[in-house]
Design a protein around this motif. Sequence first.
Motif, PDB file in Angstrom:
ATOM      1  N   GLU A 121      -8.338   5.150 -16.981  1.00 32.14           N
ATOM      2  CA  GLU A 121      -8.696   5.088 -15.573  1.00 32.14           C
ATOM      3  C   GLU A 121      -8.969   6.477 -14.982  1.00 32.14           C
ATOM      4  OE1 GLU A 121      -9.225   2.328 -13.641  1.00 32.14           O
ATOM      5  OE2 GLU A 121      -9.119   1.323 -15.589  1.00 32.14           O
TER       6      GLU A 121
ATOM      7  N   SER B 191       0.820  -1.203   0.000  1.00 25.30           N
ATOM      8  CA  SER B 191       0.000   0.000   0.000  1.00 25.30           C
ATOM      9  C   SER B 191       0.861   1.263   0.000  1.00 25.30           C
ATOM     10  CB  SER B 191      -0.908   0.013   1.234  1.00 25.30           C
ATOM     11  OG  SER B 191      -1.555   1.262   1.364  1.00 25.30           O
TER      12      SER B 191
ATOM     13  N   ARG C 172      -2.885   3.646  -8.767  1.00 26.68           N
ATOM     14  CA  ARG C 172      -3.843   4.667  -8.330  1.00 26.68           C
ATOM     15  C   ARG C 172      -3.512   5.129  -6.917  1.00 26.68           C
ATOM     16  NH1 ARG C 172      -8.693   6.594  -9.846  1.00 26.68           N
ATOM     17  NH2 ARG C 172      -8.815   5.119 -11.573  1.00 26.68           N
ATOM     18  N   GLY C 173      -3.072   4.213  -6.071  1.00 24.92           N
ATOM     19  CA  GLY C 173      -2.707   4.602  -4.712  1.00 24.92           C
ATOM     20  C   GLY C 173      -1.593   5.625  -4.672  1.00 24.92           C
TER      21      GLY C 173
ATOM     22  N   ARG D  98      -8.501  -3.195 -12.099  1.00 24.17           N
ATOM     23  CA  ARG D  98      -9.843  -3.022 -12.661  1.00 24.17           C
ATOM     24  C   ARG D  98     -10.595  -4.352 -12.694  1.00 24.17           C
ATOM     25  NH1 ARG D  98     -11.009  -0.811 -18.740  1.00 24.17           N
ATOM     26  NH2 ARG D  98     -10.656   1.214 -17.784  1.00 24.17           N
TER      27      ARG D  98
ATOM     28  N   GLU E 276      -2.820   9.096  -5.895  1.00 21.88           N
ATOM     29  CA  GLU E 276      -3.748   9.793  -5.008  1.00 21.88           C
ATOM     30  C   GLU E 276      -3.128  10.222  -3.685  1.00 21.88           C
ATOM     31  OE1 GLU E 276      -7.198   7.274  -4.742  1.00 21.88           O
ATOM     32  OE2 GLU E 276      -7.876   7.821  -6.759  1.00 21.88           O
TER      33      GLU E 276
ATOM     34  N   GLU F 260     -10.417  -3.576  -7.445  1.00 22.68           N
ATOM     35  CA  GLU F 260      -9.607  -3.009  -6.371  1.00 22.68           C
ATOM     36  C   GLU F 260      -9.001  -1.686  -6.808  1.00 22.68           C
ATOM     37  OE1 GLU F 260      -6.771  -6.054  -5.706  1.00 22.68           O
ATOM     38  OE2 GLU F 260      -8.181  -7.420  -4.692  1.00 22.68           O
ATOM     39  N   GLN F 261      -8.361  -0.996  -5.835  1.00 19.83           N
ATOM     40  CA  GLN F 261      -7.750   0.297  -6.154  1.00 19.83           C
ATOM     41  C   GLN F 261      -6.473   0.136  -6.971  1.00 19.83           C
ATOM     42  OE1 GLN F 261      -5.665   2.551  -3.062  1.00 19.83           O
ATOM     43  NE2 GLN F 261      -6.718   4.404  -3.740  1.00 19.83           N
TER      44      GLN F 261
END
Length: 273
Positions: free
Chosen positions: A174, A99, A140-141, A131, A144, A135-136
């Motif tokens: 995305e 993460s 993308r984590g 996708r 963001e 999940e994220q």
Amino acid sequence: MAATGGSGRTTVASLLAAGFAACGPAVVLDLAPRLSSPWPAQLADQGASGLAVLPPDQPLTRSAVQQACAINTAADGTRWQVLSDGREWHTPPLALPNSPAAWYQLAAIGGWQVVVADTVHPLAHDLLAARCAGEQGQTRGWFELPYAVPVLCAAATASGIQALQQAVMALQAEGLPLNRTVVVLIATGDGRPPAPVRAGATMLTARTAAVVHLPYDPNIRAHGLRAARLRTRTRQAAAQLTGAVLAAAHTTWGRPLPDAPQPAPLSHALPVS
């Protein structure tokens, strides 16, 4: 980040850390498995304890995090830190968190002004897998996180630009913010970039915050991250890269940048009997 291996991510991470060290304390967070990364050798040479002494399930202090790092000194005397797993090759692998938020928490504890994450996941594959799984995903984590400027690396070859263009299409599909994403094309030899690379760079310039060309430097090829002397063109490109990343941040969040939000502390409530 990059779409494939061998894209120059670690070289770019090193140049970014050196460039931003003039702005304040900077660190490279090494996310690669120990035996596939060049960073652990620096910790071993300096006797730095590294990630192994930072348990993810216990409270940490700033001094403990700082002491776990190695110090990297550039030819001009600029100093910045590296946090990696510097243990012997035969020790069991560490279970590093996937993460990005976990690494952001670690960075907040360490108190650095600039944090460069040297990632290893293939971003386009990660986006597709996330996708399909609902999940994220890691990419993308990272996008963001507060004040994150993604830097996409690719070899300046026909296959490298093709993989990069495919990754950019995945990012666009995305809905991730390409307008604050910087692209770095790393030359694999002297001379003018191939025609497909020049055409791809033109296309990417219109879609991203900036496209930076990093020229071939035999000193880096010969000595890796410990290159004592860089070519003038390399230093100029590194300064351009640092400026592009900073400009993308200022354009997105303003000048000066607001204070980064601090992660919420862990709750240590007593169990109810």
